[in-house]
Design a protein around this motif. Sequence first.
Motif, mmCIF file in Angstrom:
data_model
loop_
_atom_site.group_PDB
_atom_site.id
_atom_site.type_symbol
_atom_site.label_atom_id
_atom_site.label_comp_id
_atom_site.label_asym_id
_atom_site.label_seq_id
_atom_site.Cartn_x
_atom_site.Cartn_y
_atom_site.Cartn_z
ATOM 1 N N MET A 38 0.845 -1.168 0.000
ATOM 2 C CA MET A 38 0.000 0.000 0.000
ATOM 3 C C MET A 38 0.893 1.234 0.000
ATOM 4 S SD MET A 38 -2.886 1.214 2.708
ATOM 5 C CE MET A 38 -4.244 0.473 1.871
ATOM 6 N N GLN A 39 0.576 2.161 -0.877
ATOM 7 C CA GLN A 39 1.344 3.389 -0.957
ATOM 8 C C GLN A 39 1.042 4.281 0.243
ATOM 9 O OE1 GLN A 39 0.392 5.139 -4.702
ATOM 10 N NE2 GLN A 39 1.210 3.431 -5.876
ATOM 11 N N SER A 40 1.947 5.185 0.556
ATOM 12 C CA SER A 40 1.757 6.043 1.723
ATOM 13 C C SER A 40 0.533 6.941 1.568
ATOM 14 C CB SER A 40 3.012 6.882 1.970
ATOM 15 O OG SER A 40 3.236 7.764 0.889
ATOM 16 N N THR A 41 0.263 7.375 0.342
ATOM 17 C CA THR A 41 -0.925 8.200 0.116
ATOM 18 C C THR A 41 -2.193 7.399 0.393
ATOM 19 O OG1 THR A 41 0.294 9.377 -1.598
ATOM 20 C CG2 THR A 41 -2.081 9.673 -1.552
ATOM 21 N N ASP A 42 -2.221 6.143 -0.041
ATOM 22 C CA ASP A 42 -3.385 5.295 0.215
ATOM 23 C C ASP A 42 -3.574 5.058 1.709
ATOM 24 O OD1 ASP A 42 -3.855 5.104 -2.501
ATOM 25 O OD2 ASP A 42 -2.792 3.205 -2.717
ATOM 26 N N ALA A 43 -2.469 4.887 2.424
ATOM 27 C CA ALA A 43 -2.559 4.675 3.869
ATOM 28 C C ALA A 43 -3.104 5.922 4.562
ATOM 29 C CB ALA A 43 -1.193 4.306 4.433
ATOM 30 N N ARG A 44 -2.673 7.103 4.121
ATOM 31 C CA ARG A 44 -3.203 8.342 4.705
ATOM 32 C C ARG A 44 -4.687 8.497 4.409
ATOM 33 N NH1 ARG A 44 0.152 12.695 2.292
ATOM 34 N NH2 ARG A 44 1.298 11.009 1.367
ATOM 35 N N ILE A 45 -5.100 8.156 3.207
ATOM 36 C CA ILE A 45 -6.515 8.250 2.853
ATOM 37 C C ILE A 45 -7.321 7.243 3.668
ATOM 38 C CG2 ILE A 45 -8.181 7.894 0.987
ATOM 39 C CD1 ILE A 45 -6.032 9.047 -0.918
ATOM 40 N N LEU A 46 -6.789 6.038 3.842
ATOM 41 C CA LEU A 46 -7.473 5.025 4.646
ATOM 42 C C LEU A 46 -7.639 5.500 6.081
ATOM 43 C CD1 LEU A 46 -8.703 2.208 4.902
ATOM 44 C CD2 LEU A 46 -6.404 1.330 5.298
ATOM 45 N N ARG A 47 -6.578 6.027 6.676
ATOM 46 C CA ARG A 47 -6.680 6.562 8.044
ATOM 47 C C ARG A 47 -7.650 7.736 8.099
ATOM 48 N NH1 ARG A 47 -1.163 5.873 7.989
ATOM 49 N NH2 ARG A 47 -0.843 8.095 7.553
ATOM 50 N N GLY A 48 -7.602 8.589 7.078
ATOM 51 C CA GLY A 48 -8.482 9.754 7.039
ATOM 52 C C GLY A 48 -9.947 9.398 6.923
ATOM 53 N N ALA A 49 -10.250 8.211 6.432
ATOM 54 C CA ALA A 49 -11.638 7.763 6.332
ATOM 55 C C ALA A 49 -12.031 6.874 7.506
ATOM 56 C CB ALA A 49 -11.851 7.027 5.019
ATOM 57 N N ALA A 50 -11.117 6.027 7.960
ATOM 58 C CA ALA A 50 -11.454 5.060 9.009
ATOM 59 C C ALA A 50 -11.617 5.703 10.385
ATOM 60 C CB ALA A 50 -10.399 3.966 9.067
ATOM 61 N N ILE A 51 -10.786 6.671 10.708
ATOM 62 C CA ILE A 51 -10.861 7.288 12.042
ATOM 63 C C ILE A 51 -12.182 8.034 12.246
ATOM 64 C CG2 ILE A 51 -9.811 9.042 13.536
ATOM 65 C CD1 ILE A 51 -7.083 8.058 12.466
ATOM 66 N N PRO A 52 -12.605 8.926 11.331
ATOM 67 C CA PRO A 52 -13.906 9.573 11.540
ATOM 68 C C PRO A 52 -15.067 8.578 11.533
ATOM 69 C CG PRO A 52 -12.655 10.745 9.868
ATOM 70 C CD PRO A 52 -11.905 9.495 10.173
ATOM 71 N N THR A 53 -14.958 7.537 10.712
ATOM 72 C CA THR A 53 -16.031 6.542 10.671
ATOM 73 C C THR A 53 -16.086 5.764 11.980
ATOM 74 O OG1 THR A 53 -15.749 6.368 8.292
ATOM 75 C CG2 THR A 53 -16.993 4.622 9.355
ATOM 76 N N GLY A 54 -14.932 5.430 12.543
ATOM 77 C CA GLY A 54 -14.904 4.750 13.837
ATOM 78 C C GLY A 54 -15.500 5.609 14.935
ATOM 79 N N LEU A 55 -15.176 6.898 14.931
ATOM 80 C CA LEU A 55 -15.746 7.809 15.927
ATOM 81 C C LEU A 55 -17.261 7.948 15.748
ATOM 82 C CD1 LEU A 55 -12.989 10.564 15.961
ATOM 83 C CD2 LEU A 55 -13.414 8.789 17.685
ATOM 84 N N ALA A 56 -17.690 8.030 14.505
ATOM 85 C CA ALA A 56 -19.131 8.091 14.242
ATOM 86 C C ALA A 56 -19.805 6.775 14.647
ATOM 87 C CB ALA A 56 -19.392 8.401 12.773
ATOM 88 N N GLY A 57 -19.081 5.664 14.514
ATOM 89 C CA GLY A 57 -19.615 4.373 14.956
ATOM 90 C C GLY A 57 -19.831 4.350 16.461
ATOM 91 N N LEU A 58 -18.908 4.947 17.211
ATOM 92 C CA LEU A 58 -19.102 5.040 18.664
ATOM 93 C C LEU A 58 -20.330 5.885 19.002
ATOM 94 C CD1 LEU A 58 -15.419 5.497 19.877
ATOM 95 C CD2 LEU A 58 -16.861 3.457 20.057
ATOM 96 N N VAL A 59 -20.518 6.974 18.265
ATOM 97 C CA VAL A 59 -21.716 7.799 18.465
ATOM 98 C C VAL A 59 -22.972 6.995 18.137
ATOM 99 C CG1 VAL A 59 -22.949 9.850 17.629
ATOM 100 C CG2 VAL A 59 -20.493 9.968 18.097
ATOM 101 N N ALA A 60 -22.918 6.194 17.079
ATOM 102 C CA ALA A 60 -24.067 5.361 16.703
ATOM 103 C C ALA A 60 -24.365 4.309 17.768
ATOM 104 C CB ALA A 60 -23.807 4.693 15.355
ATOM 105 N N ILE A 61 -23.330 3.751 18.369
ATOM 106 C CA ILE A 61 -23.534 2.764 19.428
ATOM 107 C C ILE A 61 -24.186 3.413 20.644
ATOM 108 C CG2 ILE A 61 -22.313 1.280 21.081
ATOM 109 C CD1 ILE A 61 -20.361 0.629 18.765
ATOM 110 N N ILE A 62 -23.739 4.608 20.997
ATOM 111 C CA ILE A 62 -24.354 5.328 22.123
ATOM 112 C C ILE A 62 -25.802 5.681 21.797
ATOM 113 C CG2 ILE A 62 -24.275 7.471 23.453
ATOM 114 C CD1 ILE A 62 -21.179 7.300 23.158
#
Length: 142
Positions: free
Chosen positions: A1-25
């Motif tokens: 995986m290229q470094s740009t792809d890894a940054r994009i993956l982190r940039g999408a996964a972290i907000p989605t994970g946080l939104a998932g915690l909000v959805a669980i609450i």
Amino acid sequence: MQSTDARILRGAAIPTGLAGLVAIIAGLLFAGGKGVLGAAIGAVLVLVFFTLGMLVVSYVSRLSQQLVMMAGLLGYLIKLIAVFALVAALNHVTAWNAHVFGWTVLSLTIVWLAAEVNATINARQPYVESGRTSRDLGKPGT
């Protein structure tokens, strides 16, 4: 995986994970324990499916640029079939709240896509490979 792809993956996964915690609450507040289970299953489903899809497209892009669109569309089709199969298999299960699951999947999909677009825009990766210009084509030796 290229470094740009890894940054994009982190940039999408972290907000989605946080939104998932909000959805669980929210699932806990609106539907109790069944809502928590529905939201958790939905959050895990979105995170896993979109992460795998991005990893596959990243891998295919290293093999052949011409196959990237096909890999993305095939990945989307597989995700769609898998979600339909999961919903059909768990249709009569009463251990979770299906409405919370559905809203969680829908909302986290929107969050993932918006975050991925934002991360892609901010990556500032050139999408055109620099090469010969049209002025160079008529010159001898090119």
